[in-house]
Write a protein that holds these residues in place. Structure first.
Motif, PDB file in Angstrom:
ATOM      1  N   GLY A 192      33.820  12.780   9.286  1.00 34.94           N
ATOM      2  CA  GLY A 192      33.262  12.888  10.376  1.00 34.94           C
ATOM      3  C   GLY A 192      32.110  13.745  10.866  1.00 34.94           C
ATOM      4  O   GLY A 192      31.338  13.332  11.637  1.00 34.94           O
ATOM      5  N   ALA A 193      32.365  14.728  10.485  1.00 35.25           N
ATOM      6  CA  ALA A 193      31.150  16.030  10.760  1.00 35.25           C
ATOM      7  C   ALA A 193      29.940  15.567  10.263  1.00 35.25           C
ATOM      8  O   ALA A 193      28.922  15.623  10.729  1.00 35.25           O
ATOM      9  N   ALA A 194      29.986  15.251   8.889  1.00 35.46           N
ATOM     10  CA  ALA A 194      28.640  14.770   8.289  1.00 35.46           C
ATOM     11  C   ALA A 194      28.100  13.534   8.794  1.00 35.46           C
ATOM     12  O   ALA A 194      26.833  13.411   9.122  1.00 35.46           O
ATOM     13  N   MET A 195      29.020  12.558   9.160  1.00 40.75           N
ATOM     14  CA  MET A 195      28.491  11.316   9.818  1.00 40.75           C
ATOM     15  C   MET A 195      27.693  11.392  10.890  1.00 40.75           C
ATOM     16  O   MET A 195      26.432  11.099  11.056  1.00 40.75           O
ATOM     17  N   TYR A 196      28.189  12.416  11.993  1.00 39.87           N
ATOM     18  CA  TYR A 196      27.382  12.418  13.059  1.00 39.87           C
ATOM     19  C   TYR A 196      26.310  13.599  13.073  1.00 39.87           C
ATOM     20  O   TYR A 196      25.218  13.486  13.834  1.00 39.87           O
ATOM     21  N   MET A 197      26.504  14.431  12.145  1.00 41.39           N
ATOM     22  CA  MET A 197      24.985  15.140  11.842  1.00 41.39           C
ATOM     23  C   MET A 197      24.172  14.193  11.469  1.00 41.39           C
ATOM     24  O   MET A 197      22.783  14.497  11.865  1.00 41.39           O
ATOM     25  N   VAL A 198      24.178  13.296  10.520  1.00 42.28           N
ATOM     26  CA  VAL A 198      23.327  12.215   9.967  1.00 42.28           C
ATOM     27  C   VAL A 198      22.830  11.554  11.125  1.00 42.28           C
ATOM     28  O   VAL A 198      21.688  11.192  11.546  1.00 42.28           O
ATOM     29  N   LEU A 199      23.859  10.987  12.207  1.00 36.12           N
ATOM     30  CA  LEU A 199      23.396   9.880  12.956  1.00 36.12           C
ATOM     31  C   LEU A 199      22.527  10.605  14.058  1.00 36.12           C
ATOM     32  O   LEU A 199      21.582  10.066  14.581  1.00 36.12           O
ATOM     33  N   VAL A 244      42.304  12.473  16.313  1.00 39.27           N
ATOM     34  CA  VAL A 244      41.689  13.803  16.772  1.00 39.27           C
ATOM     35  C   VAL A 244      40.974  14.283  15.487  1.00 39.27           C
ATOM     36  O   VAL A 244      39.749  15.038  15.687  1.00 39.27           O
ATOM     37  N   VAL A 245      41.538  14.403  14.364  1.00 39.07           N
ATOM     38  CA  VAL A 245      40.653  15.168  13.279  1.00 39.07           C
ATOM     39  C   VAL A 245      39.506  14.428  13.093  1.00 39.07           C
ATOM     40  O   VAL A 245      38.287  15.129  12.851  1.00 39.07           O
ATOM     41  N   ARG A 246      39.243  13.208  13.047  1.00 37.08           N
ATOM     42  CA  ARG A 246      37.994  12.669  12.957  1.00 37.08           C
ATOM     43  C   ARG A 246      37.162  12.462  13.935  1.00 37.08           C
ATOM     44  O   ARG A 246      35.858  13.222  13.752  1.00 37.08           O
ATOM     45  N   PHE A 247      37.454  12.857  15.268  1.00 34.98           N
ATOM     46  CA  PHE A 247      36.520  12.937  16.301  1.00 34.98           C
ATOM     47  C   PHE A 247      36.150  14.236  16.680  1.00 34.98           C
ATOM     48  O   PHE A 247      35.368  14.800  16.912  1.00 34.98           O
ATOM     49  N   THR A 248      37.200  15.318  16.118  1.00 35.10           N
ATOM     50  CA  THR A 248      36.953  16.557  15.915  1.00 35.10           C
ATOM     51  C   THR A 248      35.941  16.948  15.196  1.00 35.10           C
ATOM     52  O   THR A 248      35.012  17.773  15.281  1.00 35.10           O
ATOM     53  N   GLY A 249      35.809  16.153  13.909  1.00 34.50           N
ATOM     54  CA  GLY A 249      34.609  16.145  12.851  1.00 34.50           C
ATOM     55  C   GLY A 249      33.457  15.805  13.557  1.00 34.50           C
ATOM     56  O   GLY A 249      32.562  16.257  13.446  1.00 34.50           O
ATOM     57  N   TYR A 250      33.628  14.622  14.295  1.00 35.30           N
ATOM     58  CA  TYR A 250      32.450  13.986  15.019  1.00 35.30           C
ATOM     59  C   TYR A 250      31.742  14.960  15.768  1.00 35.30           C
ATOM     60  O   TYR A 250      30.433  15.362  16.130  1.00 35.30           O
ATOM     61  N   SER A 251      32.601  15.714  16.904  1.00 35.26           N
ATOM     62  CA  SER A 251      32.096  16.529  17.931  1.00 35.26           C
ATOM     63  C   SER A 251      31.485  17.782  17.203  1.00 35.26           C
ATOM     64  O   SER A 251      30.518  18.293  17.574  1.00 35.26           O
ATOM     65  N   THR A 252      32.011  18.149  16.315  1.00 37.96           N
ATOM     66  CA  THR A 252      31.719  19.502  15.442  1.00 37.96           C
ATOM     67  C   THR A 252      30.307  19.075  14.840  1.00 37.96           C
ATOM     68  O   THR A 252      29.433  19.840  14.947  1.00 37.96           O
ATOM     69  N   GLY A 253      30.124  18.093  14.405  1.00 33.90           N
ATOM     70  CA  GLY A 253      28.881  17.449  13.801  1.00 33.90           C
ATOM     71  C   GLY A 253      27.656  17.422  14.741  1.00 33.90           C
ATOM     72  O   GLY A 253      26.525  17.902  14.357  1.00 33.90           O
ATOM     73  N   SER A 254      27.960  16.724  15.977  1.00 35.44           N
ATOM     74  CA  SER A 254      27.001  16.841  16.928  1.00 35.44           C
ATOM     75  C   SER A 254      26.560  18.057  17.349  1.00 35.44           C
ATOM     76  O   SER A 254      25.386  18.201  17.616  1.00 35.44           O
ATOM     77  N   ALA A 255      27.835  18.833  17.569  1.00 33.82           N
ATOM     78  CA  ALA A 255      27.243  20.359  18.150  1.00 33.82           C
ATOM     79  C   ALA A 255      26.545  21.185  17.026  1.00 33.82           C
ATOM     80  O   ALA A 255      25.593  21.844  17.357  1.00 33.82           O
ATOM     81  N   LEU A 256      26.835  21.064  15.782  1.00 30.96           N
ATOM     82  CA  LEU A 256      26.229  21.624  14.882  1.00 30.96           C
ATOM     83  C   LEU A 256      24.835  21.095  14.620  1.00 30.96           C
ATOM     84  O   LEU A 256      23.888  22.133  14.386  1.00 30.96           O
ATOM     85  N   THR A 257      24.632  19.825  14.969  1.00 27.26           N
ATOM     86  CA  THR A 257      23.313  19.492  14.790  1.00 27.26           C
ATOM     87  C   THR A 257      22.357  20.195  15.883  1.00 27.26           C
ATOM     88  O   THR A 257      21.197  20.510  15.632  1.00 27.26           O
TER      89      THR A 257
END
Length: 492
Positions: free
Chosen positions: A274-281, A400-413
């Motif tokens: 999830g983190a990787a996906m939202y970093m890319v998006l 939860v864990v998937r969207f936590t990954g999404y949120s983390t990826g967005s914030a890391l970007t």
């Protein structure tokens, strides 16, 4: 409406309800440059229009999932869709970025609807329809981005940001009407009647403090007392939440379900991917909209940025449909590992080759193949390892864990791009390639986790007699099997 017609419509309506989360997400990444321009804010601030929705989705998923295991399932889904609709109205009427973020936060509740939909599917659909429907519901929320992004971009280009958010409010309102007309009431069924409010508050605080620190680390300084304090507070809150959940009589999430190999390995992989996906998006949609005058980018509109994600949507859906064929031949462990590696290949490809727009389409296609197989396989693994009455809770924690990954990826970007800016505070090409290379490394790490963690945890533990397992083969699914005399099944 006759009972047979209502039953036939349950599946499509559940897919529609989960697609609402795609609509919500589609107002994030492609519109970030537009939000920054319209409200005269830097990209790092505009990024919160995406991050806040993902953050609320992570916090709301276990709450909606837990309520979905009880007699308030239909009312919970209706209430969630009503909040999403109200959030769309608030975002459309927003006069400043703060009000927009509030509206986006309310819309983020829609991202927690998937656990409810999966619990309803398991309980209401014929046994042969449950595994493919759970896989479809898992990928539809992510695959719908491919359609939602260009649509939202087109609407925003024609009628502005407000038009895009009004469109979201209309879609969620329509879904609300459909659920009210089709989804049957679960009143009188067993399940938890009291929500774990202490666990809910602790989880929300832990997520907020940690992700604010990640998102603002570059701006405030990683060594500042504020960032260090937030990270420390997040760690303490997560630890307190874990202890509280393990000792609560009716916990928000049954953390002991993580003892099952499939649950633990699936959740870990979902968070990392999830983190990787939202970093890319986030990175790619901003990259293609960057003006060519800066030496990179394609000066694309929000519509074109959305069209870049069409291959993601198409290949996520098509590769997920191949899962019943792949799993018996190579095994779930190999499917997860190869899916992660294909996603890594896509990220690395665009990090190395980004001189032409077609390369972005190739990258999202590869990402769709990788994520389509993994995100379709993980929910089935989890569902077959938990009791039927815990499906909603387990899927809630998965979200939860998937969207936590999404949120983390967005914030890391946002953090990485803020650390690579020009003199006029615009991200550099190195910032975007750094985002992509880190995403590729994360996908490789997910592949290693899928391979080695699954190996260390096998063979799987046997479930107690009263726990209903969902086999991998559709033909053998006993999700609606008759209860045993000694352990009657409690409806969720």
């Amino acid at each position: 409406m006759t009972e047979s017609r209502r039953s036939a419509l349950i599946g499509p309506v559940l897919v529609l309800a989960t697609l609402v989360s795609s609509i919500i997400s589609s107002f994030g990444a492609p519109l970030i440059p537009t939000v920054a321009r319209d409200f005269h804010e830097p990209l790092s601030t505009a990024q919160w229009s995406l991050t806040v929705a993902l953050l609320v989705g992570a916090a709301s998923s276990p709450v909606l999932g837990r309520l979905g295991d009880g007699p308030r399932r239909r009312a919970t889904m209706l209430g969630g869709l009503a909040v999403v609709t109200a959030g769309g109205v608030a975002a459309a009427l927003a006069g400043d970025v703060e009000m927009l973020i509030v509206g986006r936060g309310l819309q983020g509740v829609g991202l927690g609807l998937a656990p409810l939909a999966m619990a309803i599917a398991r309980d209401e659909l014929p046994r042969a329809s449950v595994p493919p429907m759970i896989a479809l519901l898992s990928v539809s929320s992510a695959a719908g981005l491919g359609a939602g992004y260009p649509i939202s971009g087109l609407i925003a280009e024609a009628w502005g940001l407000a038009g895009a958010y009004w469109f979201g409010a209309i879609v969620s309102g329509f879904a609300l009407i459909c659920v009210a007309a089709v989804v049957p009431s679960s009143a009188g069924r067993g399940g938890p009647h009291r929500l774990d409010w202490v666990g809910t508050v602790l989880l929300a605080l832990a997520l907020v403090t940690t992700l604010v620190a990640v998102a603002e680390g570059t701006q405030w300084g990683w060594g500042t007392p504020a960032i260090i304090g937030l990270l420390a507070a997040g760690a303490v809150l997560f630890a307190a939440w874990t202890v509280q959940q393990l000792h609560a009589g009716n916990p928000l999430v049954q953390l002991r379900l993580l003892r099952h190999p499939s649950v633990l390995s699936g959740d870990v992989c979902a968070m990392v991917l999830g983190a990787a996906m939202y970093m890319v998006l986030s990175g790619v949609t901003e990259f293609v909209q960057s003006p060519r005058s800066g030496g990179f980018g394609f000066s694309a509109s929000a519509v074109v940025a959305g069209l870049v994600l069409i291959p993601l949507s198409f290949f996520m859906l098509s590769s997920s449909r191949a899962l019943p064929t792949l799993v018996p031949r190579v095994g779930v462990r190999m499917v997860l590992t190869l899916g992660c590696l294909v996603a890594a290949l896509g990220c690395g490809f665009f990090a190395a080759f980004h001189d032409a727009l077609w390369q972005a389409f190739v990258m999202t296609g590869l990402l769709g193949v990788g994520l389509g197989t993994t995100f379709a396989a993980i929910p089935g693994l989890i569902a077959q390892a938990v009791p039927a009455g815990e499906t909603g809770s387990a899927m809630g924690f998965y979200q939860v864990v998937r969207f936590t990954g999404y949120s983390t990826g967005s914030a890391l970007t946002a953090t990485i791009l803020a650390a690579h800016v020009t003199d006029n505070d615009q991200p550099t090409a190195d910032g975007y390639t750094t985002v992509l290379w880190i995403s590729a490394a994360i996908c490789v790490a997910a592949a290693a986790l899928a391979w080695f963690l699954h190996a260390r945890l096998t063979p799987p533990q046997r479930l107690p007699a009263n726990e209903i397992r969902l086999p991998k083969q559709t033909d053998d699914l006993p999700s609606r099997a008759a209860p045993s005399p000694a352990n009657p099944r409690r409806h969720s």
